[in-house]
Design a protein around this motif. Structure first.
Motif, PDB file in Angstrom:
ATOM      1  N   PRO A   1      64.115 -24.019 -36.485  1.00 34.46           N
ATOM      2  CA  PRO A   1      65.225 -23.333 -37.160  1.00 34.46           C
ATOM      3  C   PRO A   1      65.257 -23.693 -38.641  1.00 34.46           C
ATOM      4  CG  PRO A   1      66.032 -25.227 -35.972  1.00 34.46           C
ATOM      5  CD  PRO A   1      64.564 -25.108 -35.640  1.00 34.46           C
TER       6      PRO A   1
ATOM      7  N   ALA B   1      67.299 -19.135 -35.901  1.00 35.06           N
ATOM      8  CA  ALA B   1      68.495 -19.982 -35.849  1.00 35.06           C
ATOM      9  C   ALA B   1      68.709 -20.674 -37.183  1.00 35.06           C
ATOM     10  CB  ALA B   1      68.368 -21.027 -34.746  1.00 35.06           C
TER      11      ALA B   1
ATOM     12  N   LEU C   1      70.787 -24.121 -38.610  1.00 37.63           N
ATOM     13  CA  LEU C   1      71.576 -25.331 -38.379  1.00 37.63           C
ATOM     14  C   LEU C   1      72.272 -25.692 -39.683  1.00 37.63           C
ATOM     15  CD1 LEU C   1      68.848 -27.482 -36.590  1.00 37.63           C
ATOM     16  CD2 LEU C   1      70.649 -26.150 -35.517  1.00 37.63           C
TER      17      LEU C   1
ATOM     18  N   ASP D   1      81.011 -23.163 -42.017  1.00 37.83           N
ATOM     19  CA  ASP D   1      81.736 -22.366 -41.023  1.00 37.83           C
ATOM     20  C   ASP D   1      82.662 -21.402 -41.760  1.00 37.83           C
ATOM     21  OD1 ASP D   1      82.923 -21.392 -38.708  1.00 37.83           O
ATOM     22  OD2 ASP D   1      84.303 -23.068 -38.523  1.00 37.83           O
TER      23      ASP D   1
ATOM     24  N   GLN E   1      70.904 -16.947 -34.881  1.00 34.47           N
ATOM     25  CA  GLN E   1      71.892 -17.763 -34.181  1.00 34.47           C
ATOM     26  C   GLN E   1      72.417 -18.850 -35.113  1.00 34.47           C
ATOM     27  OE1 GLN E   1      70.449 -19.812 -30.732  1.00 34.47           O
ATOM     28  NE2 GLN E   1      72.436 -20.683 -30.262  1.00 34.47           N
TER      29      GLN E   1
ATOM     30  N   VAL F   1      74.135 -22.320 -35.607  1.00 40.34           N
ATOM     31  CA  VAL F   1      74.450 -23.583 -34.937  1.00 40.34           C
ATOM     32  C   VAL F   1      75.228 -24.414 -35.955  1.00 40.34           C
ATOM     33  CG1 VAL F   1      73.519 -25.579 -33.706  1.00 40.34           C
ATOM     34  CG2 VAL F   1      72.300 -23.380 -33.636  1.00 40.34           C
TER      35      VAL F   1
END
Length: 111
Positions: free
Chosen positions: A8, A62, A64, A70, A84, A86
């Motif tokens: 990722p 992905a 990370l 956020d 994705q 994470v």
């Protein structure tokens, strides 16, 4: 620029240079911390401000990142590209939503 298959992309917290943090670097690495891209910014710039420019053109499945990433615009951008996310949930963000929900309920009750 592709990230090696199975690895990722990782958004890292910025690094500061100078006594007064006059400059910093938002950086993107692969899972082994090999640098992919970085952007120099003012020392006071928020990490999230450079997330999308750093990810533009990166082929990965992905991402990370820490809870500082956020944010709805970044999460929507990743979702559009089927990447994705994470990213741990920023707890204060959730509590603000719950607080606003309670506030709205009280306003409705008063009227």
């Amino acid at each position: 620029m592709p990230v090696q298959p199975g690895r990722p992309a990782v958004l890292r917290p910025r690094r500061h240079w100078g006594v007064r943090e006059e400059a910093s670097a938002a950086r993107l690495t692969d899972a082994l911390e090999l640098p992919i891209r970085f952007i120099l910014t003012e020392g006071q710039a928020a990490d999230i401000s450079q997330a999308i420019p750093l990810m533009a053109g990166i082929a990965t499945s992905a991402l990370l990142a820490d809870k500082g990433y956020d944010a709805n615009p970044l999460l929507a951008w990743l979702k559009e590209r089927q990447i994705q996310a994470v990213i741990p949930r920023y707890e204060k963000r959730a509590s603000h939503f719950k607080g606003m929900l309670a506030f709205a309920a009280v306003l409705l009750w008063l009227h």
